[in-house]
Design a protein around this motif. Sequence first.
Motif, PDB file in Angstrom:
ATOM      1  N   ILE A   1       0.731  -0.991   0.467  1.00 18.10           N
ATOM      2  CA  ILE A   1       0.078  -0.016  -0.124  1.00 18.10           C
ATOM      3  C   ILE A   1       1.119   0.906   0.006  1.00 18.10           C
TER       4      ILE A   1
ATOM      5  N   ALA B   1      -2.393   5.776  -4.409  1.00 19.46           N
ATOM      6  CA  ALA B   1      -2.843   7.252  -4.029  1.00 19.46           C
ATOM      7  C   ALA B   1      -2.904   7.879  -4.781  1.00 19.46           C
TER       8      ALA B   1
ATOM      9  N   GLY C   1       4.992   5.462  -3.092  1.00 20.46           N
ATOM     10  CA  GLY C   1       5.753   5.891  -2.960  1.00 20.46           C
ATOM     11  C   GLY C   1       7.597   5.355  -2.975  1.00 20.46           C
TER      12      GLY C   1
ATOM     13  N   ALA D   1       9.816   4.777  -0.543  1.00 16.29           N
ATOM     14  CA  ALA D   1       9.856   2.947   0.073  1.00 16.29           C
ATOM     15  C   ALA D   1       9.497   1.829  -0.593  1.00 16.29           C
TER      16      ALA D   1
END
Length: 431
Positions: free
Chosen positions: A16, A44, A19, A21
């Motif tokens: 989830i 997102a 980004g 990481a």
Amino acid sequence: METTSRCSSDDHLVIIGNGMASHRLVEILINQPQRPRAITVIGAESVPAYNRILLSPLLAGDMQHDALTLRDADWYADNGVTLCLGERVETIDRENRTLETDGGHTIRYDRLVLATGSRPTLPQVPGIDLNGVHGFRDFHDVAELEAIAQRGGHALVIGGGLLGLEAAEGLRKRGNRLSVSVLQRSGRLMNRQLDATAAGLLKQALVKRELNILTHAQLAKLEGDANGHVCAAVLNDGRRLPTDSVIIAAGITPNAELGREAGLNTDRAVMVDRYLTTSDPAIFALGECCQFEQHTYGLVEPIWHQVDVLAAILSGEANDGYREAPTATKLKVSGVALYAFGPTDPEPEHDELRYQDPQSGDYRRLLLRDGRIEGAVLYGDTRHGTWYFEQALAGTDLTPYRQALLFGAADVEVLKDQQNDTPHLSTSEAA
Ligand SMILES: Cc1cc2nc3c(=O)[nH]c(=O)nc-3n(C[C@H](O)[C@H](O)[C@H](O)COP(=O)(O)OP(=O)(O)OC[C@H]3O[C@@H](n4cnc5c(N)ncnc54)[C@H](O)[C@@H]3O)c2cc1C
């Protein structure tokens, strides 16, 4: 996206967040011989992962938008990774090992990684919800800040740390008749990284560029106009500063709600052990959304170590686990070089070494404990920063080279050579 996972094996890894990481984890995992059989990444943001660090040079006009993209969506597909963008995970059902997105999709996982990052911390003051109040976290924020710069007027940045100064300098550089002020609660800029001298030099340099820096300045409230747009900031001491926009850069809050609501152990962030495992053994967390012991994260260096550990674990490789290590800081403001790590203020048992050249503006300050470097602040000439940092990490006893230390590795090497050339006295001769 399919409404249920296409993977019927017991090896579906869902990540989830897409980004920094998450992206790095996928980069490593796809090259592992024992990679999870199916990997799904849900992000997102509507664009694939990008180098968030470079949002500052992007804002300053020193980089182009596309140069920030780490990998395009095709790369994920080519490597057998399902990428779902523009979709936010809203709930995790740990019992059934499923999650729900705001797009109405249900996805089953076998193992789950939370890599949801963080968001700007909004000061709890009246008026914080007014229009014209922005963060500095993603492409969308940069677009808003660019518009502010183009409109001109006055912008107020709340926070004189790394992010606040990069935002302020970016706005100033891009600004079209824009004046920019920075509010810093503490008495000095970057108070968590710099000592008073370096912070003073930094302030001087920024003031020369016509940034208005206010220290000891704490925001009490924001005032809005009749249209609900911010028009002034009021400080604790009663000062009222008219402004057209406000940029909040006063710390970050980990995006831990998803984990918290799923019943995982959380504190300020989602708690992990040194194997990046949460209180549910099927769920891992890394990056700015996780907390290891008392530590949360705001720089990528420690996150890269976490990624290495987690990639090994998810590939079934042995690993010693994550260990906390010091991190060094640089400021990405062109023309201002600074490098710092370790404590900012000396303790009584520190041996403090200082060098300052008022002509060139160079400043160096080292803190040593028992001959070992524990902290450094370099302003101006930062060439030796990495060497100091390496010595600190290695815990090298530099006592014999103390007199040459402020001048970096080369001078220490000269001294070492001289000492090696000097015939050593045997114990009996010395006596
Ligand atoms: C302007 C700026 C400059 C920086 N400069 C530096 C620097 O010089 N050096 C440095 O070391 N660090 C710097 N950083 C910090 C660095 O960018 C972060 O440490 C790093 O991005 C953290 O990675 P992450 O993956 O944990 O979080 P992020 O990169 O923020 O990624 C998290 C992702 O998860 C998504 N997400 C959140 N919740 C959900 C959900 N429920 N469902 C789906 N997706 C979700 C978010 O939208 C986001 O895309 C900077 C940050 C900024 C903003």
